[in-house]
Design a protein around this motif. Structure first.
Motif, PDB file in Angstrom:
ATOM      1  N   LYS A 167       0.846  -1.187   0.000  1.00 50.76           N
ATOM      2  CA  LYS A 167       0.000   0.000   0.000  1.00 50.76           C
ATOM      3  C   LYS A 167       0.884   1.241   0.000  1.00 50.76           C
ATOM      4  O   LYS A 167       2.046   1.213   0.407  1.00 50.76           O
ATOM      5  CB  LYS A 167      -0.917   0.018   1.219  1.00 50.76           C
ATOM      6  N   SER A 168       0.330   2.358  -0.440  1.00 52.59           N
ATOM      7  CA  SER A 168       1.120   3.583  -0.510  1.00 52.59           C
ATOM      8  C   SER A 168       0.206   4.792  -0.368  1.00 52.59           C
ATOM      9  O   SER A 168      -0.993   4.671  -0.175  1.00 52.59           O
ATOM     10  CB  SER A 168       1.858   3.649  -1.851  1.00 52.59           C
ATOM     11  N   MET A 169       0.800   5.983  -0.509  1.00 54.11           N
ATOM     12  CA  MET A 169       0.027   7.213  -0.473  1.00 54.11           C
ATOM     13  C   MET A 169      -0.769   7.423  -1.764  1.00 54.11           C
ATOM     14  O   MET A 169      -1.575   8.326  -1.851  1.00 54.11           O
ATOM     15  CB  MET A 169       0.952   8.403  -0.247  1.00 54.11           C
ATOM     16  N   GLN A 192       2.766   3.523 -13.828  1.00 54.30           N
ATOM     17  CA  GLN A 192       2.350   2.392 -14.649  1.00 54.30           C
ATOM     18  C   GLN A 192       1.533   1.413 -13.818  1.00 54.30           C
ATOM     19  O   GLN A 192       1.809   1.184 -12.638  1.00 54.30           O
ATOM     20  CB  GLN A 192       3.564   1.660 -15.236  1.00 54.30           C
ATOM     21  N   LEU A 193       0.527   0.839 -14.463  1.00 57.99           N
ATOM     22  CA  LEU A 193      -0.284  -0.209 -13.860  1.00 57.99           C
ATOM     23  C   LEU A 193      -0.069  -1.475 -14.664  1.00 57.99           C
ATOM     24  O   LEU A 193      -0.313  -1.503 -15.869  1.00 57.99           O
ATOM     25  CB  LEU A 193      -1.761   0.187 -13.874  1.00 57.99           C
ATOM     26  N   GLN A 194       0.432  -2.508 -14.010  1.00 63.49           N
ATOM     27  CA  GLN A 194       0.603  -3.809 -14.666  1.00 63.49           C
ATOM     28  C   GLN A 194      -0.491  -4.752 -14.195  1.00 63.49           C
ATOM     29  O   GLN A 194      -0.645  -4.982 -12.992  1.00 63.49           O
ATOM     30  CB  GLN A 194       1.979  -4.404 -14.357  1.00 63.49           C
ATOM     31  N   PHE A 195      -1.249  -5.277 -15.153  1.00 67.36           N
ATOM     32  CA  PHE A 195      -2.333  -6.196 -14.826  1.00 67.36           C
ATOM     33  C   PHE A 195      -1.863  -7.623 -15.044  1.00 67.36           C
ATOM     34  O   PHE A 195      -1.447  -8.005 -16.136  1.00 67.36           O
ATOM     35  CB  PHE A 195      -3.558  -5.914 -15.690  1.00 67.36           C
ATOM     36  N   ILE A 196      -1.934  -8.429 -13.972  1.00 66.45           N
ATOM     37  CA  ILE A 196      -1.547  -9.837 -14.029  1.00 66.45           C
ATOM     38  C   ILE A 196      -2.832 -10.655 -13.903  1.00 66.45           C
ATOM     39  O   ILE A 196      -3.382 -10.798 -12.810  1.00 66.45           O
ATOM     40  CB  ILE A 196      -0.567 -10.193 -12.905  1.00 66.45           C
ATOM     41  N   PRO A 197      -3.365 -11.176 -15.016  1.00 65.21           N
ATOM     42  CA  PRO A 197      -4.696 -11.790 -14.998  1.00 65.21           C
ATOM     43  C   PRO A 197      -4.698 -13.227 -14.476  1.00 65.21           C
ATOM     44  O   PRO A 197      -3.690 -13.935 -14.543  1.00 65.21           O
ATOM     45  CB  PRO A 197      -5.103 -11.746 -16.469  1.00 65.21           C
ATOM     46  N   MET A 237      -3.368  -6.166  -9.607  1.00 65.69           N
ATOM     47  CA  MET A 237      -2.984  -4.848 -10.101  1.00 65.69           C
ATOM     48  C   MET A 237      -1.691  -4.418  -9.396  1.00 65.69           C
ATOM     49  O   MET A 237      -1.664  -4.346  -8.166  1.00 65.69           O
ATOM     50  CB  MET A 237      -4.083  -3.814  -9.831  1.00 65.69           C
ATOM     51  N   GLU A 238      -0.639  -4.149 -10.153  1.00 65.47           N
ATOM     52  CA  GLU A 238       0.624  -3.696  -9.589  1.00 65.47           C
ATOM     53  C   GLU A 238       0.934  -2.283 -10.104  1.00 65.47           C
ATOM     54  O   GLU A 238       1.055  -2.068 -11.310  1.00 65.47           O
ATOM     55  CB  GLU A 238       1.765  -4.639  -9.953  1.00 65.47           C
ATOM     56  N   TRP A 239       1.027  -1.333  -9.177  1.00 65.42           N
ATOM     57  CA  TRP A 239       1.304   0.063  -9.517  1.00 65.42           C
ATOM     58  C   TRP A 239       2.772   0.383  -9.227  1.00 65.42           C
ATOM     59  O   TRP A 239       3.285   0.040  -8.159  1.00 65.42           O
ATOM     60  CB  TRP A 239       0.424   0.998  -8.695  1.00 65.42           C
ATOM     61  N   SER A 240       3.424   1.056 -10.161  1.00 62.70           N
ATOM     62  CA  SER A 240       4.815   1.462  -9.947  1.00 62.70           C
ATOM     63  C   SER A 240       5.046   2.826 -10.572  1.00 62.70           C
ATOM     64  O   SER A 240       4.333   3.244 -11.486  1.00 62.70           O
ATOM     65  CB  SER A 240       5.782   0.442 -10.563  1.00 62.70           C
ATOM     66  N   LEU A 267       7.875  -0.242  -6.954  1.00 66.24           N
ATOM     67  CA  LEU A 267       6.536  -0.785  -6.768  1.00 66.24           C
ATOM     68  C   LEU A 267       5.916  -0.100  -5.563  1.00 66.24           C
ATOM     69  O   LEU A 267       6.457  -0.153  -4.457  1.00 66.24           O
ATOM     70  CB  LEU A 267       6.607  -2.292  -6.538  1.00 66.24           C
ATOM     71  N   ILE A 268       4.781   0.571  -5.760  1.00 69.37           N
ATOM     72  CA  ILE A 268       4.211   1.368  -4.676  1.00 69.37           C
ATOM     73  C   ILE A 268       2.871   0.831  -4.174  1.00 69.37           C
ATOM     74  O   ILE A 268       2.425   1.193  -3.088  1.00 69.37           O
ATOM     75  CB  ILE A 268       4.029   2.839  -5.107  1.00 69.37           C
ATOM     76  N   ARG A 269       2.237  -0.057  -4.948  1.00 66.72           N
ATOM     77  CA  ARG A 269       0.928  -0.537  -4.506  1.00 66.72           C
ATOM     78  C   ARG A 269       0.553  -1.794  -5.285  1.00 66.72           C
ATOM     79  O   ARG A 269       0.803  -1.887  -6.490  1.00 66.72           O
ATOM     80  CB  ARG A 269      -0.133   0.543  -4.727  1.00 66.72           C
TER      81      ARG A 269
END
Length: 255
Positions: free
Chosen positions: A3-5, A53-58, A117-120, A131-133
């Protein structure tokens, strides 16, 4: 779970989908950093992060079909191709939205995950990506007709409808440029009428403002393009061509 701000909310257009699967399910994503602030003068809010960037890992069988409001890309890795959503820079107090459209296969009834969902991002003045979230993405599957008949989320529906304006205006412009004035005006009028109906039903002024914008564009273009065509026809086609109208370069090329 990281999790992040970075604040992120996920809203499906339908709370439940058929356990038989769905070829089109829309997800509204809203993201931003810090408390929402009003812009003061010409001051640009400070950047909290760059190149989000949002990386979607389905999960197996789930596909991300398209995105509106952001740019899609692909990333090759040892595990195969990954779908990347490029969200731009993040500024303090500013929030953005996008719609992701998925194809989801059949599943047993209940709440199940469809992917990660991986946010960086990169910190300003830094090259290293962080990686922030991370978030698990869930949706509810059901055979219950009552749940399946619940209307679409009005917030998601509104975002999708208002985002139709840009491609419709571009399509109408191409028709005006080709001299198809009636068809261009019809496309703009039809979309404006649909927005006016939604405005009356929901009492939402955003629909009304968008409809007024489309009608203003239609009126402006109808006057501008028709007048220009009439003028061009009179000047260039009703005027006899004389030898003085034709000039040649040194290479005897007509210009």
């Amino acid at each position: 779970m990281v999790k992040s701000m970075l604040n992120v909310t996920y809203t499906w257009d339908k709370e439940s989908i058929s356990a038989n699967g769905s070829k089109q399910v829309n997800l509204l994503i809203e993201w931003g950093y810090g408390a929402i602030r009003k812009r003061k003068g010409n001051l640009i809010p400070k950047a909290a992060g760059c190149d989000l960037q949002l990386q979607f890992i389905p999960e197996n069988g789930v596909s991300l079909l398209k995105a509106e409001g952001v740019r899609l890309g692909f990333k090759r890795s040892e595990n195969g191709d990954c779908m990347l959503v490029h969200c731009g820079d993040v500024r303090r107090g500013k929030y953005r939205q996008a719609i992701l459209t998925f194809s989801i296969p059949a599943h047993s009834s209940g709440r199940h995950t469809i992917g990660m969902m991986e946010w960086s991002w990169r910190k300003p003045s830094q090259e290293k990506r962080t990686l922030i979230r991370t978030d698990q993405l869930y949706i509810h599957f059901t055979h219950h007709l009552g749940l399946l008949s619940i209307p679409s989320n009005p917030k998601v529906e509104k975002y999708i409808k208002l985002n139709e304006t840009s491609p419709i205006v571009k399509k109408a412009l191409r028709m005006y440029e080709k001299g198809e004035f009636e068809q261009g005006a019809f496309i703009l009028t039809r979309q404006a009428d649909e927005l006016l109906i939604r405005a009356a039903r929901s009492d939402d002024m955003d629909y009304l403002q968008e409809a007024e914008l489309l009608l203003a564009i239609r009126n402006k273009w109808s006057g501008t393009f028709v007048s220009f065509t009439a003028y061009s026809s009179k000047v260039f086609f009703n005027k006899p061509i004389t030898l003085g109208d034709v000039r040649f370069t040194e290479n005897d090329t007509l210009r």
